[in-house]
Design an enzyme around this catalytic site. Sequence first.
Site, PDB file in Angstrom:
ATOM      1  CD  GLU A   1      99.799 -48.054  -7.245  1.00  0.00           C
ATOM      2  OE1 GLU A   1     100.169 -46.638  -7.385  1.00  0.00           O
ATOM      3  OE2 GLU A   1     100.577 -48.725  -8.044  1.00  0.00           O
TER       4      GLU A   1
ATOM      5  CB  THR B   1     100.538 -44.781 -15.947  1.00  0.00           C
ATOM      6  OG1 THR B   1     101.263 -44.115 -15.195  1.00  0.00           O
ATOM      7  CG2 THR B   1     100.425 -44.007 -17.173  1.00  0.00           C
TER       8      THR B   1
ATOM      9  N   GLY C   1     105.701 -46.821  -0.846  1.00  0.00           N
ATOM     10  CA  GLY C   1     106.637 -47.772  -0.494  1.00  0.00           C
ATOM     11  C   GLY C   1     107.889 -47.273  -0.771  1.00  0.00           C
TER      12      GLY C   1
ATOM     13  N   GLY D   1     106.076 -33.059 -29.634  1.00  0.00           N
ATOM     14  CA  GLY D   1     106.314 -34.361 -29.814  1.00  0.00           C
ATOM     15  C   GLY D   1     105.362 -35.443 -30.569  1.00  0.00           C
TER      16      GLY D   1
ATOM     17  CB  VAL E   1     103.047 -43.511 -29.082  1.00  0.00           C
ATOM     18  CG1 VAL E   1     101.528 -44.231 -28.976  1.00  0.00           C
ATOM     19  CG2 VAL E   1     103.851 -44.686 -29.950  1.00  0.00           C
TER      20      VAL E   1
ATOM     21  NE  ARG F   1     104.212 -42.532 -19.086  1.00  0.00           N
ATOM     22  CZ  ARG F   1     103.387 -41.907 -18.114  1.00  0.00           C
ATOM     23  NH1 ARG F   1     102.732 -40.801 -18.747  1.00  0.00           N
ATOM     24  NH2 ARG F   1     103.131 -41.994 -16.897  1.00  0.00           N
TER      25      ARG F   1
ATOM     26  CG  HIS G   1      86.062 -61.812 -49.081  1.00  0.00           C
ATOM     27  ND1 HIS G   1      86.709 -60.972 -49.600  1.00  0.00           N
ATOM     28  CD2 HIS G   1      84.917 -61.898 -49.867  1.00  0.00           C
ATOM     29  CE1 HIS G   1      86.136 -60.360 -50.599  1.00  0.00           C
ATOM     30  NE2 HIS G   1      84.798 -60.708 -50.953  1.00  0.00           N
TER      31      HIS G   1
END
Length: 456
Positions: A35, A42, A115, A175, A178, A263, A433
């Site tokens: 990493e 993200t 990497g 946009g 979401v 994305r 309930h």
Amino acid sequence: MPERTADLVILGGGSGGYACALRAAELGMSVVLVEKDKLGGTCLHRGCIPTKALLHAAEVADAARDGAKVGVLSQLMGIDMAGVNTYKDGVVGRLYKGLQGLVKSRKIELVEGAGTFRGPRSVEVDGTTYAGRNVVLATGSYSKTLPGLEIGGRIITSDQAIALDEVPRRVVVLGGGVIGVEFASVWRSFGAEVTVVEALPRLVPNEDEFASKLLERAFRRRKITARTGVEFTGAKQVNDTVTVSLESGEEIEADLLLVAVGRGPNTTGHGYEEAGLGMERGFVTTDERLRTNLEGVYAVGDIVPGLQLAHRGFQQGIFVAEDIAGLDPAPIDEAGIPRVTYCEPEVASVGLTEAQAKDKFGEIETLTYDLGGNGKSQILQTSGAIKLVRATDGPVVGIHMVGARVGELIGEAQLVYNWEAEPGDVAPLVHAHPTQNEAFGEAHLALAGKSLHTHG
């Protein structure tokens, strides 16, 4: 060049990569996890977690502002963004620390650095080659922009939006998917004037049309302006404002323009194409078992075409680890992955939209249950509805919900879809309930022909 070997080498430590690493280690494999930034990717640092913290702060702001409606004499004095960010960063920090501890406790070798995939089955980091019997590519995604629209100054993406030190007075969100509607919701709760611009005919265009209509109605009540079915043509920054131009000729002046147009797969600069990896439109192509065209090389998460959701990547990571270990897990049904948009009101769904169900089954039935008849929804003062879609005389194949906190109902909804339950299977189950979950049960009662609280 020095070489290290392991059973599994994973490139990318986000939701897909770290889930794969944890499950593989649990199954007895030696694992190298590469990493370049922070473990968690993200989702943890720039996506799901910080944005949901902002949305919770927004909910608290709304509750303070509206306290008098329930007899609580509270008022909103203002938004302290430094305090909001301290709270948000604290949540992220605790989760990050926990994740680091988990990876360490499983004896996973965490390699920090950028990497490069070197086919057939190795990853190079800072001059060292890590060769695996299998390799998993999990390099995630980045915030896209439109051609010619440069990010900088008052034109930002979600990466900058989660760390603002003040609330914008006027903001345009480019946009209506979401990410766009979630930030629109936060900023409106914080007191900003918000305009959402969406080229497609409706907000949250990937959801069932019913959900879009209810969300648009709720946004109108909240005085969030939505410009749908209109193309963006340009943006100009002058001093401390940005002016957004639309194809309709309208110009909107704002303090900030949030570019939330989706994305893109983070696949360039990692050696993928050079290694001969099969790709299409920037995404890595896989079969249903997430295998690429190269033997022993898998891909998971946002770089694989489909829903770009953290929990999808997470589940795919677990699937791949189990597949490599020979456990023969069942392939993941993409339609069975729950989807939640955490704006106010929330939108949650699983399975097929009405249009998709008609295409697939021809004959379908739908039922919409209004939250107006639900006690807890009345207490929460939320409006909304639950829509069920079923193949005629068959299982429920789509569940679509709009209302405050309906994201919490998605657990049972995804069980209904994934276990191919019929309305009559759900109707006898007892729903507590007063909960909103009760509305979910009532909707299935109605679709099973046992309607108690609906008219007609």
